[in-house]
Design a protein around this motif. Structure first.
Motif, PDB file in Angstrom:
ATOM      1  N   ARG A 133     -10.938   5.954   0.188  1.00  0.00           N
ATOM      2  CA  ARG A 133     -10.031   5.196  -0.721  1.00  0.00           C
ATOM      3  C   ARG A 133      -9.564   4.083   0.367  1.00  0.00           C
ATOM      4  N   LEU A 134      -9.002   4.590   1.326  1.00  0.00           N
ATOM      5  CA  LEU A 134      -8.413   3.818   2.538  1.00  0.00           C
ATOM      6  C   LEU A 134      -9.265   2.611   2.751  1.00  0.00           C
ATOM      7  N   PHE A 161      -2.891   5.481  -3.018  1.00  0.00           N
ATOM      8  CA  PHE A 161      -3.695   6.437  -2.578  1.00  0.00           C
ATOM      9  C   PHE A 161      -3.349   7.786  -2.821  1.00  0.00           C
ATOM     10  N   ILE A 208       0.800  -1.159   0.037  1.00  0.00           N
ATOM     11  CA  ILE A 208       0.081   0.185  -0.039  1.00  0.00           C
ATOM     12  C   ILE A 208       0.972   1.247   0.146  1.00  0.00           C
ATOM     13  N   GLU A 254       1.616   5.494  -1.155  1.00  0.00           N
ATOM     14  CA  GLU A 254       0.884   6.944  -1.504  1.00  0.00           C
ATOM     15  C   GLU A 254       1.497   7.217  -2.819  1.00  0.00           C
ATOM     16  N   GLU A 283      -0.974   8.794   7.320  1.00  0.00           N
ATOM     17  CA  GLU A 283      -1.662   7.859   6.717  1.00  0.00           C
ATOM     18  C   GLU A 283      -1.184   6.598   7.237  1.00  0.00           C
ATOM     19  N   LEU A 305      -3.768   3.527   8.544  1.00  0.00           N
ATOM     20  CA  LEU A 305      -3.646   2.053   8.169  1.00  0.00           C
ATOM     21  C   LEU A 305      -3.551   1.053   9.111  1.00  0.00           C
ATOM     22  N   LYS A 350     -10.356   8.911   3.050  1.00  0.00           N
ATOM     23  CA  LYS A 350     -11.007   7.899   4.203  1.00  0.00           C
ATOM     24  C   LYS A 350     -11.735   6.704   3.311  1.00  0.00           C
TER      25      LYS A 350
END
Length: 219
Positions: free
Chosen positions: A119-120, A102, A71, A73, A149, A153, A117
């Motif tokens: 998207r996560l 994201f 995951i 950014e 973030e 997560l 929010k």
């Protein structure tokens, strides 16, 4: 000029420093593009080519992962680190079950914060699906993100009872990241930070010298 902290800021500022011939030193920007083709920009830390390759080698050879979920950014820092991490593991024929990205929110922008929010939540849903299908606790979760973030997560992941090992880059190796969990219950915080320390402290303290001597010459 001393700065900047983020690679994306350093890359943008570097164009100005080069044009105006202003020497600059960044203490924390690790993206290789910051100093490439810029004779006025320098760094005093390792770059992401070194960091990404080491993290991948550590995941495979030390933690002996069977697969990875990534995951990241979309900022220069996280995106580049994730790419290097994935490419290195592919050299080991390690399956990449998930590779989600994201867009970090704009400061004080409620719309982009709400989008983040949502998207996560989508990413976590996809993560749960992949982990359920693969069904192996040796799958490593790699979060190529910054601290804000990363905190969100990890809380979501642990709240769902996912116990797979989590790896993070240097952006989360800070006291501020640890302090961000101070509002959690002591029991949960203890278990969470144990796993974080295993990744960050082992990599950046105990094996720091080994990183340089083993991988520097290959970059």
């Amino acid at each position: 000029m001393i700065g900047h902290n983020y690679s994306s800021c350093s890359s943008a500022g570097g164009k100005i420093y080069l044009d105006k011939k202003i020497p600059a030193i960044t203490p924390t920007s690790t993206n290789p593009s910051v100093t490439i083709n810029n004779s006025y920009y320098f760094r005093i830390t390792f770059n992401d080519n070194l960091q990404g390759r080491f993290l991948a080698n550590y995941a495979k050879k030390v933690l002996q992962c069977s697969a990875v979920c990534v995951i990241s950014e979309t900022l220069d820092y996280g995106a580049n680190l994730a790419d290097i991490f994935v490419k290195t593991l592919q050299e080991f024929n390690t399956p990449v079950l998930l590779n989600e990205k994201f867009v970090p929110p704009k400061m004080n922008d409620k719309s982009s914060i709400n989008e983040l929010k949502q998207r996560l939540n989508e990413i976590i849903t996809n993560l749960c699906r992949e982990l359920d299908q693969y069904n192996d606790d040796k799958v490593i979760l790699y979060l190529s993100v910054h601290s804000p973030e990363g905190t969100i997560l990890i809380q979501k992941i642990r709240d769902l009872g996912i116990t797979n090992e989590i790896m993070t880059p240097d952006a989360l190796a800070s006291q501020s990241f640890v302090d961000s969990f101070s509002n959690l219950k002591k029991k949960k915080c203890s278990g969470l930070l144990h796993r974080w320390y295993l990744c960050c402290h082992t990599i950046y303290l105990r094996y720091c010298r080994r990183i340089c001597t083993t991988f520097q010459r290959t970059l």
